[in-house]
Design an enzyme around this catalytic site. Sequence first.
Site, PDB file in Angstrom:
ATOM      1  CG  HIS A   1     -37.642  34.190  33.472  1.00 41.47           C
ATOM      2  ND1 HIS A   1     -37.236  33.765  34.711  1.00 41.47           N
ATOM      3  CD2 HIS A   1     -38.749  33.473  33.182  1.00 41.47           C
ATOM      4  CE1 HIS A   1     -38.043  32.822  35.143  1.00 41.47           C
ATOM      5  NE2 HIS A   1     -38.979  32.645  34.234  1.00 41.47           N
TER       6      HIS A   1
HETATM    7  C1  T46 Z   1     -41.170  30.652  35.507  1.00 40.76           C
HETATM    8  C2  T46 Z   1     -41.335  31.028  36.930  1.00 40.76           C
HETATM    9  C3  T46 Z   1     -42.755  31.292  37.292  1.00 40.76           C
HETATM   10  C4  T46 Z   1     -35.038  22.921  36.528  1.00 40.76           C
HETATM   11  O1  T46 Z   1     -34.041  22.193  36.520  1.00 40.76           O
HETATM   12  N1  T46 Z   1     -36.216  22.476  35.981  1.00 40.76           N
HETATM   13  C5  T46 Z   1     -37.341  23.230  35.967  1.00 40.76           C
HETATM   14  O2  T46 Z   1     -38.372  22.778  35.450  1.00 40.76           O
HETATM   15  C6  T46 Z   1     -37.286  24.539  36.551  1.00 40.76           C
HETATM   16  C7  T46 Z   1     -38.530  25.427  36.546  1.00 40.76           C
HETATM   17  C8  T46 Z   1     -36.105  24.967  37.099  1.00 40.76           C
HETATM   18  N2  T46 Z   1     -35.017  24.163  37.095  1.00 40.76           N
HETATM   19  C9  T46 Z   1     -33.790  24.640  37.752  1.00 40.76           C
HETATM   20  C10 T46 Z   1     -33.110  25.805  37.032  1.00 40.76           C
HETATM   21  C11 T46 Z   1     -32.480  26.591  38.160  1.00 40.76           C
HETATM   22  O3  T46 Z   1     -31.213  26.061  38.459  1.00 40.76           O
HETATM   23  O4  T46 Z   1     -34.130  25.134  39.039  1.00 40.76           O
HETATM   24  C12 T46 Z   1     -33.400  26.298  39.357  1.00 40.76           C
HETATM   25  C13 T46 Z   1     -34.321  27.470  39.699  1.00 40.76           C
HETATM   26  O5  T46 Z   1     -35.070  27.837  38.526  1.00 40.76           O
HETATM   27  P1  T46 Z   1     -35.365  29.351  38.142  1.00 40.76           P
HETATM   28  O6  T46 Z   1     -34.271  30.217  38.601  1.00 40.76           O
HETATM   29  O7  T46 Z   1     -35.696  29.412  36.687  1.00 40.76           O
HETATM   30  O8  T46 Z   1     -36.683  29.636  39.022  1.00 40.76           O
HETATM   31  P2  T46 Z   1     -37.642  30.918  38.997  1.00 40.76           P
HETATM   32  O9  T46 Z   1     -38.521  30.777  40.176  1.00 40.76           O
HETATM   33  O10 T46 Z   1     -36.897  32.174  38.820  1.00 40.76           O
HETATM   34  O11 T46 Z   1     -38.547  30.726  37.666  1.00 40.76           O
HETATM   35  C14 T46 Z   1     -39.447  29.640  37.590  1.00 40.76           C
HETATM   36  C15 T46 Z   1     -39.415  28.991  36.196  1.00 40.76           C
HETATM   37  O12 T46 Z   1     -38.085  28.654  35.862  1.00 40.76           O
HETATM   38  C16 T46 Z   1     -39.968  29.873  35.116  1.00 40.76           C
HETATM   39  O13 T46 Z   1     -40.204  29.132  33.946  1.00 40.76           O
HETATM   40  O14 T46 Z   1     -41.908  31.098  34.649  1.00 40.76           O
HETATM   41  O15 T46 Z   1     -40.781  30.090  37.857  1.00 40.76           O
END
Ligand code: T46
Length: 133
Positions: free
Chosen positions: A49
């Site tokens: 993303h």
């Molecule tokens: C990014 C890359 C480098 C939350 O509730 N709060 C938060 O601050 C974050 C970051 C995530 N979440 C929840 C949302 C999802 O249910 O944690 C779960 C995993 O998050 P996500 O799938 O977005 O994780 P990544 O590793 O794909 O992405 C993350 C960040 O979301 C994003 O901003 O730039 O790391």
Amino acid sequence: MEIKTYKLQRHGDYRGSLVALEEMKDVPFEVKRVYYAFDTKPGVVRGNHAHKSLEQLMVCVKGSLKLTLDDGTDRQSIVLDNPYEGVYIANNMWREMSDFSDDCVMMVFASKFYDENDYIRDYDEFLRFVGKK
Ligand code: T46
């Protein structure tokens, strides 16, 4: 496109090492949120993303991972494998994280609170956002 890295100051003595990060100094923005990912399963690719406005600094505080950044024209990867290096991730960069080691702890400093509406999860929408489509 060049990936922007920051060498973080390591305060070491006979007891071990310590890195301190201060906003607007070691981290080039005001920090509203810190999160970390660990226990990432083998073969997993995270990210996929971009963001509309979020700025971030990523540090691999333990183990290693590969970070790929894509500005819509060019795509570059970097291996993060030490806690003394941070990578600046601008909002308008498509990001993917892969090749996580078993012990990897990925820590991220973010300029804003969590907001799902800030995410661009569709690559074509990202290309339109950065004016490349
Ligand atoms: C990014 C890359 C480098 C939350 O509730 N709060 C938060 O601050 C974050 C970051 C995530 N979440 C929840 C949302 C999802 O249910 O944690 C779960 C995993 O998050 P996500 O799938 O977005 O994780 P990544 O590793 O794909 O992405 C993350 C960040 O979301 C994003 O901003 O730039 O790391």
